[in-house]
Design an enzyme around this catalytic site. Structure first.
Site, PDB file in Angstrom:
ATOM      1  N   GLU A  69       0.604  -1.206  -0.059  1.00 37.24           N
ATOM      2  CA  GLU A  69       0.171   0.010   0.002  1.00 37.24           C
ATOM      3  C   GLU A  69       0.669   1.118  -0.030  1.00 37.24           C
ATOM      4  OE1 GLU A  69      -2.673  -3.191   0.955  1.00 37.24           O
ATOM      5  OE2 GLU A  69      -0.855  -2.625   1.733  1.00 37.24           O
ATOM      6  N   HIS A  94      -9.750  -5.986  10.767  1.00 42.43           N
ATOM      7  CA  HIS A  94     -10.626  -5.608   9.536  1.00 42.43           C
ATOM      8  C   HIS A  94     -11.925  -5.020   9.550  1.00 42.43           C
ATOM      9  CE1 HIS A  94      -7.505  -8.927   8.599  1.00 42.43           C
ATOM     10  NE2 HIS A  94      -7.406  -8.692   7.394  1.00 42.43           N
TER      11      HIS A  94
END
Length: 343
Positions: free
Chosen positions: A73, A142
């Site tokens: 990322e 998450h």
């Protein structure tokens, strides 16, 4: 037969479209409209996207416009920010916003601050998008809502769609904006169908960033929410309506800049305020709304303290029964409204 007679076939006034398809339409239309737009992220190309948001786009636009990236990322967000600085318009997909933590230096320090630090000479027209907030059964790492995190930072615009129209109109507006925009979607809404009006089916349909929408008119209490909890608010309003309580439901749509004027006008009318969000309570979106109301002219119209409905102040549990109790439910909103109204 109508075509043979020279009659114009009318487009249906509205159709059912899932949030996933609305996002896909928005990306397709903007890729077609502006050759500077490109999409990059993990599995967005050949696999059609982890959640199939970019379905069919790689085959249509090719490797230069829809780009698969390594699992890094920080790396691909940095590439996207650099591309935006030379006036391309990247759409950077995070597989979930939980993974944007790996790239937050690029989002905050590189994208959000560059226009200010360059005295306006360098714009960064970039979109960071992906699923945000709780999913189902994926546990603590998450299942966070980052609306308050990114909404805290000047230089960013932050949108949080609920319906298919929200998703399409806000994503298109975000891609066309000359500032960095964070688009916080909900994985649990991707497969949900919504009515899409004839107007929203147009390729030029956009929703202005920074403008909330009143989803339901009411007179007794104002419910303010964003993303998936907007649906819970509407369900709670339907339940409460049977008991004679009429809720005004406001879909924020944008976290930053926040449309506090719409909220103030509603509070002046209803004299009561309940905020609803999936994020944690401390320093949350609801906390900001309550503070802005307290500091502004609508405070004098409140007949009772504002009430916040939030996610539980704990990391998200994995077990389903515990997960359900950590996410605002319709019953929690009904309870909060009755508390605010002292009934």
């Amino acid at each position: 037969l109508q075509q043979r007679r020279g009659l114009r076939l009318s487009v249906p006034a509205s159709i059912q479209v899932t949030v996933r398809d609305a996002l896909n339409q928005a990306l397709d239309e903007e890729l077609e409209r502006d050759e500077r737009v490109f999409l990059l992220g993990e599995e967005v190309a050949q696999y059609d996207g982890a959640y199939k948001i970019s379905r069919g786009l790689w085959k249509k636009y090719g490797d230069k416009r829809v780009i698969d990236t390594p699992i890094s990322e920080m790396g691909f967000a940095g590439i996207a920010v650099g591309a935006a600085m030379v006036w391309l318009r990247p759409v950077c997909e995070f597989m979930t916003f939980n993974f944007s933590m790996q790239a937050i230096d690029q989002v905050i320090n590189s994208a959000a601050k560059t226009c200010y630090m360059s005295a306006g000479s360098i714009a960064v027209p970039i979109v960071f998008r992906g699923p945000n907030g709780a999913s189902a059964g994926v546990a603590a790492q998450h299942s966070q809502c980052f609306a308050a995190w990114y909404g805290h930072c000047p230089g960013l615009k932050v949108v949080s769609p609920w319906s298919a129209e929200d998703a399409k109109g806000l994503l298109k507006a975000s891609i066309r904006d000359d500032n960095p925009v964070v688009v916080l979607e909900s994985e649990l809404l991707y497969g949900v169908p919504f009515e899409m009006s004839e107007q929203a089916q147009s390729k030029e349909f956009v929703i202005p960033i920074g403008k909330a929408k009143i989803e339901r008119q009411g007179t007794h209490v104002t419910l303010v929410s964003h993303s998936r909890p907007v649906g819970h608010c509407l369900e709670a309003a339907a339940v409460l309506s049977k008991e004679g309580v009429e809720c005004e439901v406001i879909n924020l749509r944008t976290i930053r800049p926040m449309d506090i004027e719409t909220v103030e006008a509603s509070v002046v009318k209803t004299n009561h305020l309940v905020t609803v969000e999936g994020g944690w309570p401390q320093f949350g979106v609801g906390a900001e709304i309550c503070a802005r109301i307290m500091e502004g002219p609508a405070f004098n119209y409140l007949d009772a303290p504002a009430v916040r409905v939030t996610g539980a102040d704990v990391p998200m549990p994995y077990a389903k029964i515990l997960e359900d109790n950590c996410i605002p439910q319709v019953k929690d909103i009904v309870f909060a409204v009755k508390k605010a109204l002292n009934i």
